[in-house]
Scaffold this active site. Structure first.
Site, PDB file in Angstrom:
ATOM      1  N   ARG A  80       0.851  -1.195   0.000  1.00  0.00           N
ATOM      2  CA  ARG A  80       0.000   0.000   0.000  1.00  0.00           C
ATOM      3  C   ARG A  80       0.890   1.250   0.000  1.00  0.00           C
ATOM      4  NH1 ARG A  80      -0.773   4.646   2.720  1.00  0.00           N
ATOM      5  NH2 ARG A  80      -0.605   3.600   4.724  1.00  0.00           N
ATOM      6  N   GLU A  81       1.488   1.543   1.143  1.00  0.00           N
ATOM      7  CA  GLU A  81       2.379   2.720   1.205  1.00  0.00           C
ATOM      8  C   GLU A  81       3.542   2.557   0.212  1.00  0.00           C
ATOM      9  OE1 GLU A  81       2.383   5.470   3.871  1.00  0.00           O
ATOM     10  OE2 GLU A  81       3.644   6.304   2.282  1.00  0.00           O
TER      11      GLU A  81
ATOM     12  N   ARG B  28      -9.145  -0.633  12.240  1.00  0.00           N
ATOM     13  CA  ARG B  28      -8.120   0.270  12.757  1.00  0.00           C
ATOM     14  C   ARG B  28      -8.488   1.650  12.245  1.00  0.00           C
ATOM     15  NH1 ARG B  28      -3.117  -0.246   9.468  1.00  0.00           N
ATOM     16  NH2 ARG B  28      -3.475   1.805   8.565  1.00  0.00           N
TER      17      ARG B  28
ATOM     18  N   HIS C 274       3.045   4.977  12.575  1.00  0.00           N
ATOM     19  CA  HIS C 274       3.273   5.045  11.129  1.00  0.00           C
ATOM     20  C   HIS C 274       4.186   6.248  10.917  1.00  0.00           C
ATOM     21  CE1 HIS C 274       2.035   4.582   6.833  1.00  0.00           C
ATOM     22  NE2 HIS C 274       2.233   5.881   6.795  1.00  0.00           N
TER      23      HIS C 274
ATOM     24  N   HIS D  73       6.826   8.526   8.888  1.00  0.00           N
ATOM     25  CA  HIS D  73       7.435   8.909   7.609  1.00  0.00           C
ATOM     26  C   HIS D  73       8.870   9.368   7.837  1.00  0.00           C
ATOM     27  CE1 HIS D  73       4.639   8.466   4.239  1.00  0.00           C
ATOM     28  NE2 HIS D  73       3.774   8.278   5.217  1.00  0.00           N
TER      29      HIS D  73
ATOM     30  N   HIS E 159      40.427  -2.615  10.830  1.00  0.00           N
ATOM     31  CA  HIS E 159      39.120  -3.259  11.023  1.00  0.00           C
ATOM     32  C   HIS E 159      39.210  -4.756  10.726  1.00  0.00           C
ATOM     33  CE1 HIS E 159      36.281   0.368  11.082  1.00  0.00           C
ATOM     34  NE2 HIS E 159      37.505   0.817  11.258  1.00  0.00           N
TER      35      HIS E 159
HETATM   36  N1  COA Z   1     -11.821  10.190   3.986  1.00  0.00           N
HETATM   37  C1  COA Z   1     -12.797  10.596   3.162  1.00  0.00           C
HETATM   38  N2  COA Z   1     -12.582  11.317   2.061  1.00  0.00           N
HETATM   39  C2  COA Z   1     -11.324  11.677   1.795  1.00  0.00           C
HETATM   40  C3  COA Z   1     -10.260  11.296   2.611  1.00  0.00           C
HETATM   41  C4  COA Z   1     -10.538  10.522   3.749  1.00  0.00           C
HETATM   42  N3  COA Z   1      -9.563  10.127   4.535  1.00  0.00           N
HETATM   43  N4  COA Z   1      -9.116  11.776   2.111  1.00  0.00           N
HETATM   44  C5  COA Z   1      -9.434  12.433   1.004  1.00  0.00           C
HETATM   45  N5  COA Z   1     -10.779  12.369   0.810  1.00  0.00           N
HETATM   46  C6  COA Z   1     -11.503  12.908  -0.290  1.00  0.00           C
HETATM   47  C7  COA Z   1     -11.132  14.312  -0.626  1.00  0.00           C
HETATM   48  O1  COA Z   1     -11.841  15.198   0.167  1.00  0.00           O
HETATM   49  C8  COA Z   1     -11.549  14.378  -2.091  1.00  0.00           C
HETATM   50  O2  COA Z   1     -12.945  14.405  -2.148  1.00  0.00           O
HETATM   51  P1  COA Z   1     -13.740  15.319  -3.222  1.00  0.00           P
HETATM   52  O3  COA Z   1     -13.420  14.704  -4.563  1.00  0.00           O
HETATM   53  O4  COA Z   1     -15.142  15.164  -2.837  1.00  0.00           O
HETATM   54  O5  COA Z   1     -13.179  16.683  -3.057  1.00  0.00           O
HETATM   55  C9  COA Z   1     -11.068  13.013  -2.573  1.00  0.00           C
HETATM   56  O6  COA Z   1     -11.113  12.137  -1.446  1.00  0.00           O
HETATM   57  C10 COA Z   1      -9.655  13.027  -3.084  1.00  0.00           C
HETATM   58  O7  COA Z   1      -9.570  13.694  -4.282  1.00  0.00           O
HETATM   59  P2  COA Z   1      -9.363  12.897  -5.642  1.00  0.00           P
HETATM   60  O8  COA Z   1      -8.153  12.063  -5.553  1.00  0.00           O
HETATM   61  O9  COA Z   1      -9.392  13.930  -6.730  1.00  0.00           O
HETATM   62  O10 COA Z   1     -10.674  11.987  -5.676  1.00  0.00           O
HETATM   63  P3  COA Z   1     -11.091  10.771  -6.613  1.00  0.00           P
HETATM   64  O11 COA Z   1     -12.491  10.438  -6.277  1.00  0.00           O
HETATM   65  O12 COA Z   1     -10.745  11.004  -8.029  1.00  0.00           O
HETATM   66  O13 COA Z   1     -10.144   9.549  -6.165  1.00  0.00           O
HETATM   67  C11 COA Z   1      -9.065   7.920  -4.869  1.00  0.00           C
HETATM   68  C12 COA Z   1     -10.083   9.040  -4.884  1.00  0.00           C
HETATM   69  C13 COA Z   1      -8.858   7.525  -3.420  1.00  0.00           C
HETATM   70  C14 COA Z   1      -9.585   6.721  -5.653  1.00  0.00           C
HETATM   71  C15 COA Z   1      -7.741   8.435  -5.529  1.00  0.00           C
HETATM   72  O14 COA Z   1      -7.333   9.623  -4.900  1.00  0.00           O
HETATM   73  C16 COA Z   1      -6.641   7.419  -5.443  1.00  0.00           C
HETATM   74  O15 COA Z   1      -6.562   6.516  -6.247  1.00  0.00           O
HETATM   75  N6  COA Z   1      -5.778   7.564  -4.393  1.00  0.00           N
HETATM   76  C17 COA Z   1      -4.718   6.652  -4.103  1.00  0.00           C
HETATM   77  C18 COA Z   1      -4.764   6.253  -2.652  1.00  0.00           C
HETATM   78  C19 COA Z   1      -4.487   7.375  -1.712  1.00  0.00           C
HETATM   79  O16 COA Z   1      -4.599   8.546  -2.054  1.00  0.00           O
HETATM   80  N7  COA Z   1      -4.086   7.012  -0.510  1.00  0.00           N
HETATM   81  C20 COA Z   1      -3.700   7.909   0.505  1.00  0.00           C
HETATM   82  C21 COA Z   1      -3.285   7.110   1.665  1.00  0.00           C
HETATM   83  S1  COA Z   1      -2.660   8.107   2.976  1.00  0.00           S
HETATM   84 ZN    ZN Z   2       2.031   7.029   4.998  1.00  0.00          ZN
END
Ligand code: COA
Ligand code: ZN
Length: 460
Positions: free
Chosen positions: A11-12, A135, A197, A199, A291
């Site tokens: 994931r990360e 979690r 976690h 960084h 060494h």
């Molecule tokens: N809980 C709920 N919503 C969250 C959030 C959380 N922890 N973190 C971000 N969001 C929301 C933001 O507010 C934004 O919402 P909006 O579109 O209504 O403004 C959206 O998630 C993030 O923007 P964007 O990436 O443009 O949205 P998307 O719908 O196109 O895609 C994902 C969402 C998750 C599918 C895409 O960002 C992605 O593939 N991310 C990879 C995984 C990731 O970012 N992981 C972070 C781990 S720390």
């Molecule tokens: Zn992280």
């Protein structure tokens, strides 16, 4: 002290710029992590991409079959469709993350502190209703006002989360602060366990994770080779070794680290520098004469722990930093004995070589011949022996392949093994050309996935 690792390479780790794993690679990494004994594997955020979903599906199948034994965690935003998707994959645990610092609340979520608490409670409860462990990850927890963080943790706990991850999202924690933060949290909020976690933006992820353990964290998040967003997170190999050294705990099978490191190097395309701790080429490779002299007398002089603990071996190089003891030892290992005067001459040559480089064994023999005028070259052998380690595709019977191998001329012994390879074949042939033919024949057998050949070197 009860302490485990959650590895988040899938994931990360995949959040590293330039890195993308295939489904097959995800499954292979998960299997290797489970075999190494990590307590939890964060297998991905299933709504991010179809191959991540597919990978988790296969990983869960292997979990049900008992091939993978680590707890499998699916990542999710505080979004119901994310949670439902993770739940339909029947992961053991859903990790719901939400940015809780004022910066995140304002810039990303655009909600008040109070609204955020309601969102956290609602989504943790929603996940719990699907019958999974939950979690909650307090994203940017280390830049969150402490009293509000306590409220966040209590809210997640009361909604059903049994673990809360304290995420140092931008890597600004400091070891003494990390210890204090976890001490305070474990004191102020009971009924929940903590993950760290960390960084690595300031290179402090390992130190902060160790300090968090001292403060009461029971799970440390890692990635193999320290992959992750920007500068990554706590590297698996460094924290596992540090936990062993400082706390005396085998948090995973440490001898699996070199395999994991090279597997992830291969699949991520991100190569570690030679001086990388534990699994880097130089981690147990010595150089300076003082060494090496120390090491030859007692390896503890310049090694914090024996390399064998980590599935490594020690060695030293010969170059202008070499001393007499090292040179004498290396030559004796090559079966060469020269007197002290000759030894001085060889060493002087090495030290005054303008190219100033490392000598391999063959070059060293050449040099000794030049200095002493004696011929030291071994006679060519009358045949060569090799060991070929063979790994088979997972859907074939190893025994079927073993039977086929037995019919190949030159194969003298066969052994079925478990671990990274399935079969070991001993080969005796006339020369390298014949050896290559035998290896080609082995590789052409259907079901043989890969081979690794090592020559058996004999002193004649
Ligand atoms: N809980 C709920 N919503 C969250 C959030 C959380 N922890 N973190 C971000 N969001 C929301 C933001 O507010 C934004 O919402 P909006 O579109 O209504 O403004 C959206 O998630 C993030 O923007 P964007 O990436 O443009 O949205 P998307 O719908 O196109 O895609 C994902 C969402 C998750 C599918 C895409 O960002 C992605 O593939 N991310 C990879 C995984 C990731 O970012 N992981 C972070 C781990 S720390
Ligand atoms: Zn992280």
């Amino acid at each position: 002290m009860r302490i485990g690792l959650l590895d988040s390479t899938l994931r990360e780790g995949e959040q590293t710029a330039g890195v993308s794993f295939t489904v097959e690679q995800r499954v292979e990494i998960a299997k290797a992590l489970s075999e190494a004994g990590v307590a939890m594997i964060e297998a991905g955020h299933p709504t991010v991409a179809p191959d991540i979903y597919e990978g988790i599906k296969i990983i869960m199948k292997l979990k049900r079959e008992g091939i993978i034994t680590s707890e499998i965690v699916g990542h999710s935003r505080a979004v119901k469709s994310d949670i439902e998707t993770a739940a339909e994959l029947e992961v053991d645990r859903i990790a719901i993350f939400y940015g809780v610092s004022d910066i995140h609340l304002k810039a990303k979520h655009k909600v008040s502190r109070e609204e955020a608490l309601n969102i956290i409670a609602e989504h943790v409860r929603f996940a719990k209703e699907h019958g999974v462990k939950v979690r909650f990850t307090a994203e940017d927890a280390t830049r969150t006002e402490y009293d509000y963080l306590v409220e966040v943790v209590k809210t997640a706990r009361d909604a059903g989360a049994d673990r809360v991850s304290i995420a140092d999202t931008v890597g600004i924690l400091y070891p003494s602060r990390a210890k204090e933060l976890f001490q305070k949290l474990t004191r102020d909020v009971s009924g929940v366990e903590y993950d760290i976690h960390a960084h690595n933006d300031l290179g402090l992820a390992v130190a902060n994770s160790l300090a968090a353990i001292e403060g009461g964290a029971t799970i440390v998040h890692t990635t193999v080779n320290g992959l992750g967003e920007r500068s990554g997170i706590t590297p698996l190999q460094q924290i596992a070794a540090a936990i062993k050294y400082h706390f005396g705990i085998d948090v995973i099978r440490l001898d699996k680290l070199p395999y994991l490191a090279s597997l992830v190097e291969k699949y991520s395309g991100i190569v570690m520098p030679p001086n990388y701790p534990i699994t880097g080429d130089n981690a147990f490779l010595h150089k300076a004469g003082v060494h090496v002299a120390g090491i030859l007398s007692d390896p503890r002089t310049y090694e914090f722990m024996p390399p064998e603990v980590f599935g490594r071996t020690r060695d030293y190089v010969i170059d202008k930093y070499t001393g007499k003891k090292a040179l004498k030892d290396r030559l004796e290992r090559l079966g060469i004995r020269i007197n002290d005067e000759e030894l001085d001459k060889v060493l002087l040559k090495i030290k005054s070589n303008p190219a100033s480089r490392t000598y391999n064994d063959a070059e060293l023999i050449d040099l000794v011949e030049e200095v002493t005028g004696r011929s030291l070259k071994p006679k060519p052998p009358d045949g060569i022996e090799a060991v070929v380690s063979i790994s088979c595709d997972s859907n074939v019977y190893t025994t079927t392949i073993t039977r086929k191998l037995a019919n190949i001329p030159g194969v003298t012994e066969l052994m079925e093994i478990s671990g990274d390879y399935d079969i070991i074949a001993k080969i005796k042939v006339k020369d390298v050309i014949e050896l290559n033919k035998v290896i080609e024949t082995i590789r052409s057998i259907k079901g043989v996935k890969s081979t690794l050949t090592s020559l058996i070197l004999k002193r004649l």
